[in-house]
Design a protein around this motif. Structure first.
Motif, PDB file in Angstrom:
ATOM      1  N   GLU A 287       0.982  -0.877   0.077  1.00  0.00           N
ATOM      2  CA  GLU A 287      -0.012   0.275   0.020  1.00  0.00           C
ATOM      3  C   GLU A 287       0.848   1.381  -0.332  1.00  0.00           C
ATOM      4  N   PHE A 288       1.948   1.276   0.938  1.00  0.00           N
ATOM      5  CA  PHE A 288       2.350   2.590   1.050  1.00  0.00           C
ATOM      6  C   PHE A 288       3.788   2.664   0.691  1.00  0.00           C
ATOM      7  N   ARG A 289       4.310   1.800  -0.598  1.00  0.00           N
ATOM      8  CA  ARG A 289       6.268   1.462  -0.280  1.00  0.00           C
ATOM      9  C   ARG A 289       5.793   2.703  -1.670  1.00  0.00           C
ATOM     10  N   GLN A 290       5.095   3.072  -2.342  1.00  0.00           N
ATOM     11  CA  GLN A 290       5.008   3.782  -3.880  1.00  0.00           C
ATOM     12  C   GLN A 290       4.929   5.360  -3.291  1.00  0.00           C
ATOM     13  N   ARG A 291       4.007   5.300  -2.104  1.00  0.00           N
ATOM     14  CA  ARG A 291       3.386   6.350  -1.823  1.00  0.00           C
ATOM     15  C   ARG A 291       4.857   7.170  -0.855  1.00  0.00           C
ATOM     16  N   VAL A 292       5.696   6.376  -0.437  1.00  0.00           N
ATOM     17  CA  VAL A 292       6.076   7.230   0.942  1.00  0.00           C
ATOM     18  C   VAL A 292       7.265   8.392   0.062  1.00  0.00           C
ATOM     19  N   GLY A 293       7.984   8.485  -0.564  1.00  0.00           N
ATOM     20  CA  GLY A 293       8.598   8.986  -1.466  1.00  0.00           C
ATOM     21  C   GLY A 293       8.157   9.720  -2.249  1.00  0.00           C
ATOM     22  N   LYS A 294       6.533  10.020  -2.235  1.00  0.00           N
ATOM     23  CA  LYS A 294       6.148  11.010  -3.137  1.00  0.00           C
ATOM     24  C   LYS A 294       4.945  11.529  -2.203  1.00  0.00           C
ATOM     25  N   GLU A 295       4.222  10.996  -1.423  1.00  0.00           N
ATOM     26  CA  GLU A 295       3.261  11.649  -0.510  1.00  0.00           C
ATOM     27  C   GLU A 295       3.730  12.962   0.764  1.00  0.00           C
ATOM     28  N   LYS A 296       2.897  13.431   0.828  1.00  0.00           N
ATOM     29  CA  LYS A 296       3.492  14.521   2.647  1.00  0.00           C
ATOM     30  C   LYS A 296       3.124  13.381   3.570  1.00  0.00           C
ATOM     31  N   PRO A 297       4.013  13.553   4.612  1.00  0.00           N
ATOM     32  CA  PRO A 297       3.834  12.807   5.579  1.00  0.00           C
ATOM     33  C   PRO A 297       2.532  12.189   6.838  1.00  0.00           C
ATOM     34  N   ARG A 298       1.625  13.773   6.564  1.00  0.00           N
ATOM     35  CA  ARG A 298       0.366  13.682   7.475  1.00  0.00           C
ATOM     36  C   ARG A 298      -0.480  13.324   6.578  1.00  0.00           C
ATOM     37  N   LYS A 299      -0.646  12.989   5.231  1.00  0.00           N
ATOM     38  CA  LYS A 299      -1.770  12.182   4.253  1.00  0.00           C
ATOM     39  C   LYS A 299      -1.170  11.306   4.470  1.00  0.00           C
ATOM     40  N   LEU A 300       0.013  10.831   4.633  1.00  0.00           N
ATOM     41  CA  LEU A 300       0.503   8.779   4.742  1.00  0.00           C
ATOM     42  C   LEU A 300      -0.216   8.602   5.628  1.00  0.00           C
ATOM     43  N   LEU A 301      -0.145   9.402   7.233  1.00  0.00           N
ATOM     44  CA  LEU A 301       0.231   8.875   8.596  1.00  0.00           C
ATOM     45  C   LEU A 301      -1.685   9.172   8.619  1.00  0.00           C
ATOM     46  N   ASP A 302      -2.262   9.684   7.965  1.00  0.00           N
ATOM     47  CA  ASP A 302      -4.125   9.676   7.855  1.00  0.00           C
ATOM     48  C   ASP A 302      -4.526   8.410   7.538  1.00  0.00           C
ATOM     49  N   ALA A 303      -3.885   7.949   6.159  1.00  0.00           N
ATOM     50  CA  ALA A 303      -3.731   6.878   5.734  1.00  0.00           C
ATOM     51  C   ALA A 303      -4.071   5.609   6.643  1.00  0.00           C
ATOM     52  N   TRP A 304      -2.867   5.753   7.188  1.00  0.00           N
ATOM     53  CA  TRP A 304      -2.441   4.520   8.103  1.00  0.00           C
ATOM     54  C   TRP A 304      -2.853   4.516   9.098  1.00  0.00           C
ATOM     55  N   ALA A 305      -3.742   5.584  10.117  1.00  0.00           N
ATOM     56  CA  ALA A 305      -4.299   5.354  11.160  1.00  0.00           C
ATOM     57  C   ALA A 305      -5.821   5.045  10.689  1.00  0.00           C
ATOM     58  N   LYS A 306      -6.163   5.499   9.411  1.00  0.00           N
ATOM     59  CA  LYS A 306      -7.805   4.275   9.052  1.00  0.00           C
ATOM     60  C   LYS A 306      -7.163   2.955   9.059  1.00  0.00           C
ATOM     61  N   ALA A 307      -5.925   2.774   8.519  1.00  0.00           N
ATOM     62  CA  ALA A 307      -5.688   0.710   8.150  1.00  0.00           C
ATOM     63  C   ALA A 307      -5.900   0.399   9.322  1.00  0.00           C
ATOM     64  N   GLN A 308      -4.932   1.341  10.225  1.00  0.00           N
ATOM     65  CA  GLN A 308      -5.147   0.138  11.559  1.00  0.00           C
ATOM     66  C   GLN A 308      -6.086   0.575  12.478  1.00  0.00           C
ATOM     67  N   GLY A 309      -6.593   1.313  12.829  1.00  0.00           N
ATOM     68  CA  GLY A 309      -7.663   1.573  13.879  1.00  0.00           C
ATOM     69  C   GLY A 309      -7.189   2.465  14.815  1.00  0.00           C
ATOM     70  N   LEU A 310      -6.815   4.032  13.974  1.00  0.00           N
ATOM     71  CA  LEU A 310      -5.937   4.358  15.136  1.00  0.00           C
ATOM     72  C   LEU A 310      -6.518   6.085  14.501  1.00  0.00           C
ATOM     73  N   THR A 311      -7.754   5.944  14.545  1.00  0.00           N
ATOM     74  CA  THR A 311      -7.979   7.688  13.999  1.00  0.00           C
ATOM     75  C   THR A 311      -9.404   8.303  15.444  1.00  0.00           C
ATOM     76  N   ALA A 312      -9.208   7.574  17.041  1.00  0.00           N
ATOM     77  CA  ALA A 312      -9.597   8.265  17.489  1.00  0.00           C
ATOM     78  C   ALA A 312      -8.226   7.922  18.952  1.00  0.00           C
ATOM     79  N   SER A 313      -7.480   7.786  18.892  1.00  0.00           N
ATOM     80  CA  SER A 313      -5.610   7.446  19.629  1.00  0.00           C
ATOM     81  C   SER A 313      -5.017   8.887  19.128  1.00  0.00           C
ATOM     82  N   GLU A 314      -5.195   9.718  20.993  1.00  0.00           N
ATOM     83  CA  GLU A 314      -4.732  10.526  21.192  1.00  0.00           C
ATOM     84  C   GLU A 314      -3.055  10.840  20.516  1.00  0.00           C
ATOM     85  N   PRO A 315      -2.378   9.919  21.147  1.00  0.00           N
ATOM     86  CA  PRO A 315      -0.943   9.878  20.790  1.00  0.00           C
ATOM     87  C   PRO A 315      -0.832  10.170  19.770  1.00  0.00           C
TER      88      PRO A 315
END
Length: 282
Positions: free
Chosen positions: A115-143
Protein backbone atom coordinates in the motif's frame (compact mmCIF):
# COMPACT_ATOMS: atom_id res chain seq x y z
CA UNK A 1 4.29 35.45 21.55
CA UNK A 2 5.45 32.52 23.67
CA UNK A 3 4.46 30.75 26.88
CA UNK A 4 7.45 29.16 28.57
CA UNK A 5 7.38 26.62 31.40
CA UNK A 6 9.76 24.40 33.33
CA UNK A 7 8.37 20.96 32.41
CA UNK A 8 6.40 19.46 29.53
CA UNK A 9 3.65 18.40 31.93
CA UNK A 10 2.69 22.05 32.43
CA UNK A 11 1.99 22.42 28.71
CA UNK A 12 -1.21 20.37 28.70
CA UNK A 13 -3.22 22.85 30.76
CA UNK A 14 -1.91 25.83 28.83
CA UNK A 15 -2.75 24.16 25.53
CA UNK A 16 -6.21 23.18 26.75
CA UNK A 17 -7.01 26.73 27.83
CA UNK A 18 -5.79 28.28 24.58
CA UNK A 19 -7.76 25.80 22.49
CA UNK A 20 -10.89 26.49 24.50
CA UNK A 21 -10.52 30.20 23.78
CA UNK A 22 -9.87 29.56 20.08
CA UNK A 23 -6.30 30.87 20.26
CA UNK A 24 -4.01 29.07 17.80
CA UNK A 25 -0.90 27.58 19.35
CA UNK A 26 2.10 25.47 18.44
CA UNK A 27 3.79 23.20 20.99
CA UNK A 28 7.54 22.73 20.70
CA UNK A 29 9.64 19.93 22.12
CA UNK A 30 9.62 16.19 22.66
CA UNK A 31 6.40 14.87 24.12
CA UNK A 32 5.23 11.66 25.77
CA UNK A 33 3.22 10.66 22.69
CA UNK A 34 6.47 9.66 20.97
CA UNK A 35 6.79 6.77 23.43
CA UNK A 36 3.36 5.35 22.57
CA UNK A 37 3.57 1.87 20.99
CA UNK A 38 1.25 2.75 18.11
CA UNK A 39 3.31 5.84 17.31
CA UNK A 40 6.61 3.96 17.58
CA UNK A 41 5.25 1.18 15.38
CA UNK A 42 4.17 3.54 12.61
CA UNK A 43 7.41 5.52 12.74
CA UNK A 44 9.41 2.28 12.55
CA UNK A 45 7.36 1.03 9.59
CA UNK A 46 8.02 4.15 7.51
CA UNK A 47 11.68 4.16 8.53
CA UNK A 48 11.86 0.63 7.13
CA UNK A 49 10.07 1.51 3.89
CA UNK A 50 12.61 4.25 3.24
CA UNK A 51 15.50 1.91 3.99
CA UNK A 52 14.81 -1.83 3.87
CA UNK A 53 18.22 -2.46 5.42
CA UNK A 54 17.11 -0.69 8.59
CA UNK A 55 17.02 -3.83 10.71
CA UNK A 56 15.96 -2.20 14.03
CA UNK A 57 13.02 -0.46 12.31
CA UNK A 58 11.83 -3.71 10.71
CA UNK A 59 12.02 -5.60 13.99
CA UNK A 60 10.25 -2.82 15.90
CA UNK A 61 7.30 -2.47 13.52
CA UNK A 62 6.76 -6.25 13.28
CA UNK A 63 6.65 -6.46 17.06
CA UNK A 64 4.72 -3.27 17.89
CA UNK A 65 2.19 -3.27 15.04
CA UNK A 66 1.66 -6.93 14.21
CA UNK A 67 2.98 -8.65 17.36
CA UNK A 68 4.90 -11.21 15.35
CA UNK A 69 6.80 -13.94 17.23
CA UNK A 70 10.48 -13.30 17.84
CA UNK A 71 11.73 -16.25 15.74
CA UNK A 72 9.72 -15.11 12.71
CA UNK A 73 10.95 -11.54 13.12
CA UNK A 74 14.52 -12.81 13.20
CA UNK A 75 13.99 -14.94 10.11
CA UNK A 76 12.48 -12.10 8.06
CA UNK A 77 15.12 -9.64 9.23
CA UNK A 78 17.85 -12.04 8.13
CA UNK A 79 16.16 -12.53 4.76
CA UNK A 80 15.93 -8.78 4.15
CA UNK A 81 19.56 -8.26 5.16
CA UNK A 82 20.64 -10.77 2.52
CA UNK A 83 18.16 -9.77 -0.20
CA UNK A 84 18.74 -6.02 0.15
CA UNK A 85 22.50 -6.45 -0.10
CA UNK A 86 22.15 -8.15 -3.49
CA UNK A 87 19.10 -6.40 -4.98
CA UNK A 88 17.29 -3.09 -5.10
CA UNK A 89 14.87 -2.22 -2.30
CA UNK A 90 11.85 -2.95 -4.47
CA UNK A 91 13.27 -6.30 -5.54
CA UNK A 92 14.02 -7.21 -1.94
CA UNK A 93 10.43 -6.38 -0.91
CA UNK A 94 9.03 -8.46 -3.76
CA UNK A 95 11.32 -11.38 -2.94
CA UNK A 96 10.30 -11.34 0.73
CA UNK A 97 6.58 -11.23 -0.12
CA UNK A 98 7.06 -14.30 -2.31
CA UNK A 99 9.25 -16.17 0.16
CA UNK A 100 6.80 -15.68 3.05
CA UNK A 101 3.55 -15.87 1.07
CA UNK A 102 2.34 -18.85 3.13
CA UNK A 103 2.96 -17.20 6.52
CA UNK A 104 -0.46 -15.84 7.49
CA UNK A 105 0.71 -13.60 10.32
CA UNK A 106 2.94 -11.63 7.92
CA UNK A 107 0.30 -10.94 5.28
CA UNK A 108 -1.02 -7.74 6.95
CA UNK A 109 2.56 -6.47 7.02
CA UNK A 110 3.12 -7.18 3.32
CA UNK A 111 -0.27 -5.66 2.50
CA UNK A 112 0.79 -2.39 4.14
CA UNK A 113 4.16 -2.54 2.40
CA UNK A 114 2.36 -2.85 -0.94
CA UNK A 115 0.00 0.00 0.00
CA UNK A 116 2.67 2.51 0.99
CA UNK A 117 5.94 1.65 -0.71
CA UNK A 118 5.20 3.68 -3.86
CA UNK A 119 3.61 6.51 -1.91
CA UNK A 120 6.20 7.04 0.83
CA UNK A 121 8.55 9.07 -1.36
CA UNK A 122 5.84 11.13 -3.06
CA UNK A 123 3.14 12.11 -0.58
CA UNK A 124 3.31 14.36 2.46
CA UNK A 125 3.73 12.64 5.83
CA UNK A 126 0.41 13.93 7.18
CA UNK A 127 -1.48 12.29 4.28
CA UNK A 128 0.44 9.05 4.64
CA UNK A 129 -0.12 8.87 8.38
CA UNK A 130 -3.81 9.68 7.96
CA UNK A 131 -4.12 6.65 5.69
CA UNK A 132 -2.11 4.54 8.13
CA UNK A 133 -4.35 5.58 11.04
CA UNK A 134 -7.47 4.52 9.14
CA UNK A 135 -5.93 1.19 8.15
CA UNK A 136 -4.79 0.44 11.70
CA UNK A 137 -7.86 1.73 13.53
CA UNK A 138 -5.99 4.60 15.18
CA UNK A 139 -8.26 7.51 14.29
CA UNK A 140 -9.35 7.89 17.93
CA UNK A 141 -5.84 7.56 19.39
CA UNK A 142 -4.75 10.78 21.12
CA UNK A 143 -1.00 9.99 20.87
CA UNK A 144 -1.36 9.23 17.16
CA UNK A 145 -3.35 12.43 16.63
CA UNK A 146 -0.42 14.31 18.13
CA UNK A 147 1.90 12.59 15.68
CA UNK A 148 -0.37 13.71 12.82
CA UNK A 149 -0.33 17.26 14.17
CA UNK A 150 3.46 17.16 14.21
CA UNK A 151 3.65 15.87 10.64
CA UNK A 152 1.90 18.97 9.22
CA UNK A 153 5.16 20.92 9.49
CA UNK A 154 7.00 18.63 7.05
CA UNK A 155 6.82 18.22 3.28
CA UNK A 156 8.24 14.70 3.01
CA UNK A 157 8.43 11.60 5.16
CA UNK A 158 12.23 11.37 5.15
CA UNK A 159 12.74 14.84 6.67
CA UNK A 160 9.93 14.25 9.15
CA UNK A 161 11.44 11.00 10.43
CA UNK A 162 14.89 12.57 10.55
CA UNK A 163 13.55 15.40 12.66
CA UNK A 164 11.83 12.98 15.07
CA UNK A 165 15.09 11.07 15.41
CA UNK A 166 17.65 13.86 15.65
CA UNK A 167 15.78 17.14 16.01
CA UNK A 168 16.52 19.47 18.90
CA UNK A 169 13.85 20.54 21.37
CA UNK A 170 12.99 23.67 19.38
CA UNK A 171 12.91 21.76 16.06
CA UNK A 172 9.98 19.52 17.03
CA UNK A 173 6.75 21.44 16.50
CA UNK A 174 3.17 20.25 16.97
CA UNK A 175 0.06 22.13 15.94
CA UNK A 176 -2.64 22.04 18.62
CA UNK A 177 -5.38 21.68 16.00
CA UNK A 178 -3.59 20.04 13.09
CA UNK A 179 -3.57 23.26 11.08
CA UNK A 180 -0.34 24.68 9.66
CA UNK A 181 -0.11 28.21 11.02
CA UNK A 182 2.05 30.59 9.01
CA UNK A 183 1.97 33.31 11.68
CA UNK A 184 0.07 34.54 14.71
CA UNK A 185 0.14 31.32 16.74
CA UNK A 186 1.31 31.27 20.36
CA UNK A 187 4.41 29.12 20.86
CA UNK A 188 4.51 26.82 23.88
CA UNK A 189 7.87 25.43 24.96
CA UNK A 190 10.09 24.58 27.91
CA UNK A 191 12.75 26.91 29.24
CA UNK A 192 15.39 24.47 27.94
CA UNK A 193 13.89 24.51 24.46
CA UNK A 194 13.75 28.30 24.30
CA UNK A 195 17.51 28.80 24.41
CA UNK A 196 18.69 30.96 21.51
CA UNK A 197 15.16 32.11 20.58
CA UNK A 198 13.44 35.45 21.09
CA UNK A 199 9.81 36.57 21.11
CA UNK A 200 8.22 40.03 21.35
CA UNK A 201 6.12 38.93 24.34
CA UNK A 202 6.88 36.09 26.75
CA UNK A 203 4.68 34.60 29.46
CA UNK A 204 6.75 32.63 31.95
CA UNK A 205 4.34 30.21 33.64
CA UNK A 206 4.62 28.57 37.05
CA UNK A 207 7.13 30.93 38.68
CA UNK A 208 6.44 29.46 42.09
CA UNK A 209 7.97 27.21 44.70
CA UNK A 210 8.54 23.68 43.49
CA UNK A 211 8.51 24.58 39.78
CA UNK A 212 11.11 27.33 39.48
CA UNK A 213 13.43 26.20 40.92
CA UNK A 214 12.23 22.68 40.13
CA UNK A 215 12.44 20.49 43.21
CA UNK A 216 10.75 17.65 45.07
CA UNK A 217 11.36 15.75 48.33
CA UNK A 218 13.42 13.16 46.43
CA UNK A 219 15.14 15.61 44.10
CA UNK A 220 16.51 18.77 45.73
CA UNK A 221 16.93 21.77 43.45
CA UNK A 222 20.22 22.69 41.83
CA UNK A 223 19.60 26.32 42.67
CA UNK A 224 22.32 27.90 40.56
CA UNK A 225 21.44 25.85 37.47
CA UNK A 226 17.76 26.64 37.97
CA UNK A 227 18.59 30.33 38.38
CA UNK A 228 20.45 30.30 35.07
CA UNK A 229 17.48 28.59 33.40
CA UNK A 230 15.12 31.21 34.84
CA UNK A 231 17.37 33.91 33.42
CA UNK A 232 17.26 32.19 30.02
CA UNK A 233 13.48 32.32 30.09
CA UNK A 234 13.36 35.99 31.11
CA UNK A 235 15.77 37.09 28.40
CA UNK A 236 13.73 35.47 25.62
CA UNK A 237 11.41 38.51 25.80
CA UNK A 238 12.22 41.34 23.41
CA UNK A 239 9.55 43.81 24.53
CA UNK A 240 7.38 42.48 27.34
CA UNK A 241 7.80 39.79 29.99
CA UNK A 242 4.90 38.52 32.12
CA UNK A 243 5.78 36.33 35.10
CA UNK A 244 2.88 34.16 36.28
CA UNK A 245 3.04 33.07 39.90
CA UNK A 246 0.80 32.05 42.81
CA UNK A 247 0.52 32.61 46.54
CA UNK A 248 3.80 30.69 46.88
CA UNK A 249 6.08 32.68 44.56
CA UNK A 250 9.52 31.55 43.49
CA UNK A 251 12.44 32.70 45.59
CA UNK A 252 14.03 34.01 42.40
CA UNK A 253 11.50 36.83 42.23
CA UNK A 254 13.11 38.44 45.28
CA UNK A 255 16.21 39.21 43.23
CA UNK A 256 14.32 41.36 40.72
CA UNK A 257 14.45 45.09 41.61
CA UNK A 258 11.05 46.39 42.66
CA UNK A 259 11.21 49.28 40.19
CA UNK A 260 11.48 46.77 37.34
CA UNK A 261 8.20 45.11 38.23
CA UNK A 262 4.57 45.98 37.78
CA UNK A 263 2.56 43.66 40.01
CA UNK A 264 -1.08 42.80 39.52
CA UNK A 265 -3.46 40.09 40.69
CA UNK A 266 -6.31 38.21 39.09
CA UNK A 267 -8.84 40.18 41.09
CA UNK A 268 -11.43 39.16 43.68
CA UNK A 269 -12.53 35.81 44.99
CA UNK A 270 -13.00 33.22 42.27
CA UNK A 271 -15.48 30.44 41.91
CA UNK A 272 -14.13 26.89 42.09
CA UNK A 273 -14.50 26.39 38.34
CA UNK A 274 -12.47 29.53 37.63
CA UNK A 275 -9.79 28.58 40.13
CA UNK A 276 -9.27 25.32 38.26
CA UNK A 277 -8.52 27.26 35.09
CA UNK A 278 -5.95 29.38 36.92
CA UNK A 279 -4.06 26.28 38.01
CA UNK A 280 -2.23 26.27 34.70
CA UNK A 281 -0.01 29.03 36.15
CA UNK A 282 1.13 26.74 38.93
Amino acid sequence: MAVLYRTHRQADLVEKCLRREGIPCVIAGRDDFLADDAVRGAVSFFHFLLDVQNDPALRACLKLVWNCPADLIGSLAQFFAQAASENSSQEALDAAATEYADVAVLQPFFAQVEEFRQRVGKEKPRKLLDAWAKAQGLTASEPFQRLLNTAVFHKDMASFLQNLLLGQESDLMRSATGKLYEAGAVTLMTLHGSKGLEFPVVFLAGVRQGKIPLESPKHPANVEEERRLFYVGMTRAQEELILLTSNEPSCFLDAIPADCLHKTTTGGKKRASEMKQLSLFD
